[in-house]
Design a protein around this motif. Structure first.
Motif, PDB file in Angstrom:
ATOM      1  N   LEU A 307       0.836  -1.205   0.000  1.00 54.47           N
ATOM      2  CA  LEU A 307       0.000   0.000   0.000  1.00 54.47           C
ATOM      3  C   LEU A 307       0.871   1.255   0.000  1.00 54.47           C
ATOM      4  O   LEU A 307       1.941   1.296   0.622  1.00 54.47           O
ATOM      5  CB  LEU A 307      -0.921   0.019   1.233  1.00 54.47           C
ATOM      6  CG  LEU A 307      -2.265  -0.710   1.077  1.00 54.47           C
ATOM      7  CD1 LEU A 307      -2.051  -2.205   0.911  1.00 54.47           C
ATOM      8  CD2 LEU A 307      -3.166  -0.411   2.281  1.00 54.47           C
ATOM      9  N   SER A 308       0.380   2.285  -0.678  1.00 60.32           N
ATOM     10  CA  SER A 308       1.056   3.585  -0.696  1.00 60.32           C
ATOM     11  C   SER A 308       0.805   4.297   0.631  1.00 60.32           C
ATOM     12  O   SER A 308      -0.041   3.879   1.429  1.00 60.32           O
ATOM     13  CB  SER A 308       0.527   4.439  -1.839  1.00 60.32           C
ATOM     14  OG  SER A 308      -0.858   4.732  -1.613  1.00 60.32           O
ATOM     15  N   ASN A 309       1.552   5.388   0.844  1.00 58.73           N
ATOM     16  CA  ASN A 309       1.335   6.161   2.075  1.00 58.73           C
ATOM     17  C   ASN A 309      -0.108   6.639   2.166  1.00 58.73           C
ATOM     18  O   ASN A 309      -0.724   6.607   3.249  1.00 58.73           O
ATOM     19  CB  ASN A 309       2.276   7.364   2.113  1.00 58.73           C
ATOM     20  CG  ASN A 309       3.717   6.950   2.371  1.00 58.73           C
ATOM     21  OD1 ASN A 309       4.012   5.755   2.476  1.00 58.73           O
ATOM     22  ND2 ASN A 309       4.605   7.933   2.483  1.00 58.73           N
ATOM     23  N   LYS A 310      -0.646   7.083   1.045  1.00 56.39           N
ATOM     24  CA  LYS A 310      -2.019   7.571   1.033  1.00 56.39           C
ATOM     25  C   LYS A 310      -2.994   6.453   1.385  1.00 56.39           C
ATOM     26  O   LYS A 310      -3.923   6.637   2.192  1.00 56.39           O
ATOM     27  CB  LYS A 310      -2.359   8.158  -0.334  1.00 56.39           C
ATOM     28  CG  LYS A 310      -3.766   8.730  -0.431  1.00 56.39           C
ATOM     29  CD  LYS A 310      -4.007   9.335  -1.810  1.00 56.39           C
ATOM     30  CE  LYS A 310      -5.416   9.905  -1.923  1.00 56.39           C
ATOM     31  NZ  LYS A 310      -5.658  10.481  -3.275  1.00 56.39           N
ATOM     32  N   ALA A 311      -2.779   5.258   0.815  1.00 56.72           N
ATOM     33  CA  ALA A 311      -3.670   4.130   1.080  1.00 56.72           C
ATOM     34  C   ALA A 311      -3.554   3.677   2.543  1.00 56.72           C
ATOM     35  O   ALA A 311      -4.553   3.301   3.167  1.00 56.72           O
ATOM     36  CB  ALA A 311      -3.348   2.981   0.140  1.00 56.72           C
ATOM     37  N   ILE A 312      -2.348   3.713   3.080  1.00 58.90           N
ATOM     38  CA  ILE A 312      -2.165   3.351   4.487  1.00 58.90           C
ATOM     39  C   ILE A 312      -2.918   4.338   5.379  1.00 58.90           C
ATOM     40  O   ILE A 312      -3.589   3.943   6.336  1.00 58.90           O
ATOM     41  CB  ILE A 312      -0.663   3.328   4.852  1.00 58.90           C
ATOM     42  CG1 ILE A 312       0.044   2.197   4.107  1.00 58.90           C
ATOM     43  CG2 ILE A 312      -0.474   3.169   6.364  1.00 58.90           C
ATOM     44  CD1 ILE A 312       1.555   2.194   4.288  1.00 58.90           C
ATOM     45  N   ALA A 313      -2.812   5.625   5.038  1.00 58.66           N
ATOM     46  CA  ALA A 313      -3.502   6.651   5.816  1.00 58.66           C
ATOM     47  C   ALA A 313      -5.010   6.438   5.794  1.00 58.66           C
ATOM     48  O   ALA A 313      -5.688   6.527   6.829  1.00 58.66           O
ATOM     49  CB  ALA A 313      -3.150   8.040   5.279  1.00 58.66           C
TER      50      ALA A 313
END
Length: 352
Positions: A307-313
Motif C-alpha cells: 500500500l502507498s502512504n495515502k492508502a495506508i492513511a
C-alpha cells in the motif's frame, strides 16, 4: 503408514500362501514390539498387545538375533515354548519371521507370516520376505521423516524458538536411534551447547574445533571426538542461505556404542538442521518486529502488502504525515533508509 504395511503384508501372503501376517515395530524406548498392521483370513480376536524385545517369543528372538526364522512346526521344541499365537481360535503350525533392519543397521521391528500347514514356507519364501522387509523399512523411514518435517513446519510460526529447538533435537535422536543429540548455537563467535536430548544431558567439552570442518564445508560430517566422554558424532550445520552457519545439530555416541552415520542419517540431520535454522531466523525476525509500537506494526504490515502512504492513511484513518512519521521511526529502528530495505531486513530471515 498402516496402509502401506498392509499392502506389503497382502502381497507376502498371496505369494507364500500364508494365513496371517503382522508387522510389529519397536516403540520409542526400543524395549517392546508394537503391532502396526495385521492382515489375515477370518481374523477373530487377534492378540496385538506389545511384545517384549527378548528371546521369549519367536518374533522377539528374530529381532534380538537379527536373523530370519523359518519354522516348519511351531508345536515342536524348542519353538512350542516361545510360540505366541496371533489368534487362539485358529491353530497355526508354520511361522516365517524376518527382522526389519534400517539404515545404519538399526532394528526397526519384525515382519511375520503364519500358516496352518506344517512346513508351509520354503527358503525361497524366506528370501522373498527379506526383500519385502527392505521395502517396508524404506516406507517406514520415509513416513517417519515426512511426519517429523510436517510437524516442525506446523510448529515453526506457532511455537517459541526454544520449543522448536527442543523438538528438533528430540527428533534427531528418535529418528537416528542415537543415545544423545544436541544443538549448538554461536555466541560471541564460539559454539555453545544450547539444547540436548535427553533433556539436561551434560556434554562437557568444547567442540568448536571438532565441528569446524562441517561449518566450513557446509555439509554433514562424521567427527571422531578426542578428550571427550563421547567417541563419535555426526553433525550438520544450521544454514541460513549463503550466510555463515549459525550453529550445529549433532547426534553422538558414547564409547562402545555404534553411531549410525549412513546417507539416510545425514539426510535426516540436514533436514532437521534446516528447520532449526529457520526457527533461529524467525526468532530474529520477531525480535525486529518487537521494536515496533502497535501502530508502527500496522503501518509496516500495510507497507509490506504494497500500500502507498495515502492508502495506508486511509486504511488506518490517519493523516499521510502521520504515516510518514511512523515510517521514519520504522526505518530508524531497523537502521535502513527505504521501504525495500526495511522489508528485506525483516523478511530475509524467512527466505534464507
Amino acid at each position: 503408514m498402516e496402509e502401506t504395511l498392509e499392502a506389503i503384508l497382502q502381497m507376502a501372503m498371496e505369494v507364500t500362501g500364508a494365513r496371517y501376517g503382522i508387522f510389529r515395530l519397536l516403540d520409542e524406548q526400543r524395549t517392546h514390539l508394537l503391532t502396526r498392521a495385521v492382515v489375515g483370513e477370518d481374523l477373530g480376536a487377534p492378540h496385538t498387545e506389545a511384545l517384549p524385545l527378548d528371546n521369549n517369543s519367536i518374533m522377539g528372538r528374530a529381532a534380538m538375533t537379527r536373523k530370519t526364522l523359518c519354522i516348519a512346526d511351531v508345536l515342536v521344541q524348542p519353538w512350542s515354548k516361545i510360540y505366541y499365537p496371533l489368534d487362539h481360535t485358529v491353530k497355526m503350525r508354520s511361522e516365517l519371521v524376518t527382522p526389519l533392519i534400517g539404515a545404519g543397521d538399526r532394528l526397526e521391528g519384525v515382519l511375520n507370516l503364519e500358516s496352518p500347514r506344517v512346513n508351509a514356507f520354503s527358503d525361497e519364501d524366506a528370501m522373498l520376505l527379506q526383500s519385502l522387509a527392505i521395502q517396508a523399512v524404506i516406507a517406514i523411514q520415509e513416513v517417519r521423516l515426512l511426519d517429523a518435517l510436517q510437524e516442525l513446519s506446523a510448529r515453526l510460526l506457532a511455537n517459541h524458538p526454544e520449543e522448536m529447538y527442543r523438538r528438533v533435537v528430540q527428533l534427531a535422536r528418535e529418528l537416528s536411534g542415537a543415545s544423545l543429540s544436541g544443538l549448538w548455537l554461536f555466541e560471541n563467535r564460539r559454539l555453545k551447547l544450547h539444547t540436548t536430548s535427553p533433556d539436561g544431558s551434560v556434554i562437557g567439552s568444547d567442540f568448536s574445533d571438532a565441528f569446524g570442518y562441517s561449518l566450513t564445508s557446509r555439509r554433514p560430517t562424521v567427527v571422531a571426538l578426542s578428550n571427550s566422554e563421547f567417541s563419535q558424532a555426526l553433525v550438520a550445520p544450521l544454514l541460513a542461505g549463503e550466510d555463515a552457519p549459525i550453529g550445529v545439530l549433532g547426534i553422538m555416541a558414547e564409547p562402545g556404542q555404534r553411531l549410525s552415520t549412513s546417507d539416510w542419517d545425514k539426510k535426516v540431520l540436514v533436514l532437521l538442521a534446516r528447520h532449526a535454522a529457520l526457527a533461529a531466523l524467525n526468532a530474529r525476525r520477531q525480535a525486529l518486529l518487537r521494536r515496533f509500537t502497535p501502530r508502527e506494526r500496522q503501518v509496516f504490515d500495510l507497507m509490506v502488502a504494497g500500500l502507498s502512504n495515502k492508502a495506508i492513511a486511509q486504511t488506518l484513518v490517519i493523516s499521510p504525515n502521520t504515516v510518514k512519521r511512523h515510517l521514519r521511526a520504522i526505518f530508524d529502528k531497523l537502521e535502513v533508509n527505504s521501504r525495500a530495505a526495511a522489508v528485506a531486513k525483516v523478511y530475509s530471515s524467512m527466505t534464507h
